[in-house]
Design an enzyme around this catalytic site. Sequence first.
Site, PDB file in Angstrom:
ATOM      1  N   GLY A  85       0.782  -1.286   0.084  1.00  0.00           N
ATOM      2  CA  GLY A  85       0.560  -0.104  -0.136  1.00  0.00           C
ATOM      3  C   GLY A  85       0.937   1.442   0.041  1.00  0.00           C
ATOM      4  N   ARG A  97      18.926  10.769  -3.764  1.00  0.00           N
ATOM      5  CA  ARG A  97      20.126  11.507  -3.083  1.00  0.00           C
ATOM      6  C   ARG A  97      21.723  11.696  -2.442  1.00  0.00           C
ATOM      7  NH1 ARG A  97      16.661  17.253  -4.219  1.00  0.00           N
ATOM      8  NH2 ARG A  97      16.996  17.025  -6.436  1.00  0.00           N
ATOM      9  N   ARG A 115       1.194  -4.825  -4.867  1.00  0.00           N
ATOM     10  CA  ARG A 115       0.724  -5.729  -4.356  1.00  0.00           C
ATOM     11  C   ARG A 115       1.158  -7.284  -4.942  1.00  0.00           C
ATOM     12  NH1 ARG A 115      -0.596  -4.550   0.838  1.00  0.00           N
ATOM     13  NH2 ARG A 115      -2.334  -2.863   0.891  1.00  0.00           N
ATOM     14  N   GLY A 159       5.349  -2.155   3.796  1.00  0.00           N
ATOM     15  CA  GLY A 159       5.381  -2.852   5.451  1.00  0.00           C
ATOM     16  C   GLY A 159       5.382  -3.786   5.073  1.00  0.00           C
ATOM     17  N   ASP A 160       4.529  -4.850   6.668  1.00  0.00           N
ATOM     18  CA  ASP A 160       5.427  -6.302   6.631  1.00  0.00           C
ATOM     19  C   ASP A 160       5.425  -7.150   5.453  1.00  0.00           C
ATOM     20  OD1 ASP A 160       2.192  -6.346   6.840  1.00  0.00           O
ATOM     21  OD2 ASP A 160       3.008  -7.351   8.811  1.00  0.00           O
ATOM     22  N   THR A 211       6.052  -6.171   2.323  1.00  0.00           N
ATOM     23  CA  THR A 211       7.044  -6.198   1.862  1.00  0.00           C
ATOM     24  C   THR A 211       8.940  -6.852   1.668  1.00  0.00           C
ATOM     25  OG1 THR A 211       6.284  -3.505   1.215  1.00  0.00           O
ATOM     26  CG2 THR A 211       8.789  -4.123   1.149  1.00  0.00           C
ATOM     27  N   THR A 240       4.115   2.786   5.309  1.00  0.00           N
ATOM     28  CA  THR A 240       2.304   2.765   5.579  1.00  0.00           C
ATOM     29  C   THR A 240       1.661   3.149   6.843  1.00  0.00           C
ATOM     30  OG1 THR A 240       0.898   0.743   6.702  1.00  0.00           O
ATOM     31  CG2 THR A 240       3.850   0.092   7.426  1.00  0.00           C
ATOM     32  N   ASP A 299      -1.216   2.322   7.724  1.00  0.00           N
ATOM     33  CA  ASP A 299      -0.992   1.813   9.240  1.00  0.00           C
ATOM     34  C   ASP A 299      -0.480   1.983  10.841  1.00  0.00           C
ATOM     35  OD1 ASP A 299      -2.701   0.395   7.913  1.00  0.00           O
ATOM     36  OD2 ASP A 299      -2.200  -1.673   7.349  1.00  0.00           O
ATOM     37  N   ASP A 346       2.150   0.096  11.988  1.00  0.00           N
ATOM     38  CA  ASP A 346       1.790  -1.850  13.038  1.00  0.00           C
ATOM     39  C   ASP A 346       3.163  -1.977  12.589  1.00  0.00           C
ATOM     40  OD1 ASP A 346       1.697  -1.264  10.110  1.00  0.00           O
ATOM     41  OD2 ASP A 346       0.322  -3.408   9.743  1.00  0.00           O
ATOM     42  N   ARG A 359     -18.479  16.286  12.115  1.00  0.00           N
ATOM     43  CA  ARG A 359     -18.651  16.618  13.309  1.00  0.00           C
ATOM     44  C   ARG A 359     -19.271  17.890  13.126  1.00  0.00           C
ATOM     45  NH1 ARG A 359     -19.160  14.556  17.894  1.00  0.00           N
ATOM     46  NH2 ARG A 359     -17.170  14.902  18.396  1.00  0.00           N
ATOM     47  N   ARG A 380     -26.869  13.823  15.122  1.00  0.00           N
ATOM     48  CA  ARG A 380     -26.639  12.585  14.198  1.00  0.00           C
ATOM     49  C   ARG A 380     -25.848  11.864  15.217  1.00  0.00           C
ATOM     50  NH1 ARG A 380     -28.617  13.736   7.981  1.00  0.00           N
ATOM     51  NH2 ARG A 380     -30.425  13.058   8.470  1.00  0.00           N
ATOM     52  N   MET A 415      -8.848   3.423   7.885  1.00  0.00           N
ATOM     53  CA  MET A 415      -8.386   2.188   7.539  1.00  0.00           C
ATOM     54  C   MET A 415      -7.557   1.496   9.165  1.00  0.00           C
ATOM     55  SD  MET A 415      -6.700   2.696   4.097  1.00  0.00           S
ATOM     56  CE  MET A 415      -8.078   2.334   2.580  1.00  0.00           C
ATOM     57  N   GLY A 416      -7.262   0.311   8.944  1.00  0.00           N
ATOM     58  CA  GLY A 416      -6.525  -0.342   9.905  1.00  0.00           C
ATOM     59  C   GLY A 416      -6.943  -1.580   9.961  1.00  0.00           C
ATOM     60  N   ARG A 417      -6.960  -2.850   9.141  1.00  0.00           N
ATOM     61  CA  ARG A 417      -6.233  -4.365   9.266  1.00  0.00           C
ATOM     62  C   ARG A 417      -6.224  -4.773  10.423  1.00  0.00           C
ATOM     63  NH1 ARG A 417      -4.796  -5.350   3.753  1.00  0.00           N
ATOM     64  NH2 ARG A 417      -2.913  -4.413   4.528  1.00  0.00           N
ATOM     65  N   GLY A 427     -12.348  14.298  19.190  1.00  0.00           N
ATOM     66  CA  GLY A 427     -13.417  14.444  20.011  1.00  0.00           C
ATOM     67  C   GLY A 427     -14.363  13.232  20.002  1.00  0.00           C
TER      68      GLY A 427
HETATM   69  O1  F6P Z   1      -1.955  -1.299   5.275  1.00  0.00           O
HETATM   70  C1  F6P Z   1      -2.535  -0.411   4.506  1.00  0.00           C
HETATM   71  C2  F6P Z   1      -3.862  -0.095   4.211  1.00  0.00           C
HETATM   72  O2  F6P Z   1      -4.502   1.119   3.701  1.00  0.00           O
HETATM   73  C3  F6P Z   1      -5.240  -0.789   5.448  1.00  0.00           C
HETATM   74  O3  F6P Z   1      -5.192  -0.007   6.019  1.00  0.00           O
HETATM   75  C4  F6P Z   1      -5.766  -1.523   4.440  1.00  0.00           C
HETATM   76  O4  F6P Z   1      -6.913  -2.475   4.722  1.00  0.00           O
HETATM   77  C5  F6P Z   1      -4.813  -1.674   3.446  1.00  0.00           C
HETATM   78  O5  F6P Z   1      -3.732  -1.350   3.167  1.00  0.00           O
HETATM   79  C6  F6P Z   1      -6.315  -1.501   2.110  1.00  0.00           C
HETATM   80  O6  F6P Z   1      -5.457  -2.271   0.748  1.00  0.00           O
HETATM   81  P1  F6P Z   1      -5.194  -1.641  -0.714  1.00  0.00           P
HETATM   82  O7  F6P Z   1      -5.631  -0.611  -1.049  1.00  0.00           O
HETATM   83  O8  F6P Z   1      -5.199  -3.094  -1.601  1.00  0.00           O
HETATM   84  O9  F6P Z   1      -6.760  -2.815  -1.085  1.00  0.00           O
END
Ligand code: F6P
Length: 326
Positions: free
Chosen positions: A14, A28, A75, A105-106, A108, A129, A131, A133, A158, A166, A173-175, A189
């Site tokens: 990503g 550089r 990917r 990320g991981d 990679t 990434t 995330d 993470d 807001r 409402r 995001m954040g799997r 907030g």
């Molecule tokens: O790993 C980063 C991330 O943005 C995650 O938070 C998200 O779940 C995922 O990539 C989405 O991936 P893609 O763009 O391949 O659907």
Amino acid sequence: MSKINKIAVLTSGGDAPGMNPCIRAVVRTGIFHGLQVVGVKQGYQGLINNNMYDMNERSVSNILHLGGTILKTARCMEFKEESGLEKAYQNLKNRGIEGLIVIGGDGTFTGAERFSRIYDIPVIGIPGTIDNDLYGSDFTLGFDTATNTVVEALDKIRDTADAHDRLFFIEVMGRDSGCIALRAGVAGGAEAILLPEKETAIDELIENLKSGSNKKTSSIVIVAEGDKNGGAYDIAKKVKEHVPSYDVKVTILGHLQRGGSPSSFDRVLGSRLGYAAVNALLNGETRKMVGLKGNTIQLAELEEAISTHEFKLEPDLLDMVDILAI
Ligand code: F6P
């Protein structure tokens, strides 16, 4: 220490804001030290397809402020297979490339670690990434910008939430990681934040919302996409079933969180990590990740960065969410 003359750089997985400043720093810094720098297009797919080009100082002009990655990303499933690794190695060898810098990320890092163990090409990883993470770096490239993007969206939601009294569920995001959700939630907030790392029962969430609803006109619940209760639509549906009087709306922020001009934090972080990665290769390091720990750049084993799961949520932020929302 054997002198290397030619290195390659790629972005994979990503994309994350800050990748471009990081590529710029790699190119550089490399050229400053007399290295030839090759840019690989579309991550590992470009290694396999021999999609690479020679870069110079000007190849990275005016990209500091750009989101995405000028090298493109992918990917790549083929890099998980022996035949893909072999093709990548032959292409690097034919071009005389003696070191590789991967930004991602991981997933990679898993590919890079395996590749470098089998083929003995020094590899340095840079954590990129949104995330946040990865073990071994307090922050990953793109996390700060993505969080700022979410806060901006939250502020806007807001306004309309308040105008209509409402309850909004905003999915971010954040799997497997609640880092964006927690920081953006505190900054904006939010009345509640649902995270993959911490289970929240739906009835507990409803009790919290009810206790605030006498005093508040609008409420915002941030849901990280990996939360165990399901996505924002599922949770909103369950809450509405229990409390039909709530006027409930859902917003999924999605991929807009990945784009946009990198924040100053991500530009500086990208520059520091790119610079450090080239120096690490020149110092004979391999299978390491450069990361930021307590405002110093440090090296961690790639293997450790992949296999260790660090709980990255700040305990004080977790504690204050409900308190600051009274
Ligand atoms: O790993 C980063 C991330 O943005 C995650 O938070 C998200 O779940 C995922 O990539 C989405 O991936 P893609 O763009 O391949 O659907």
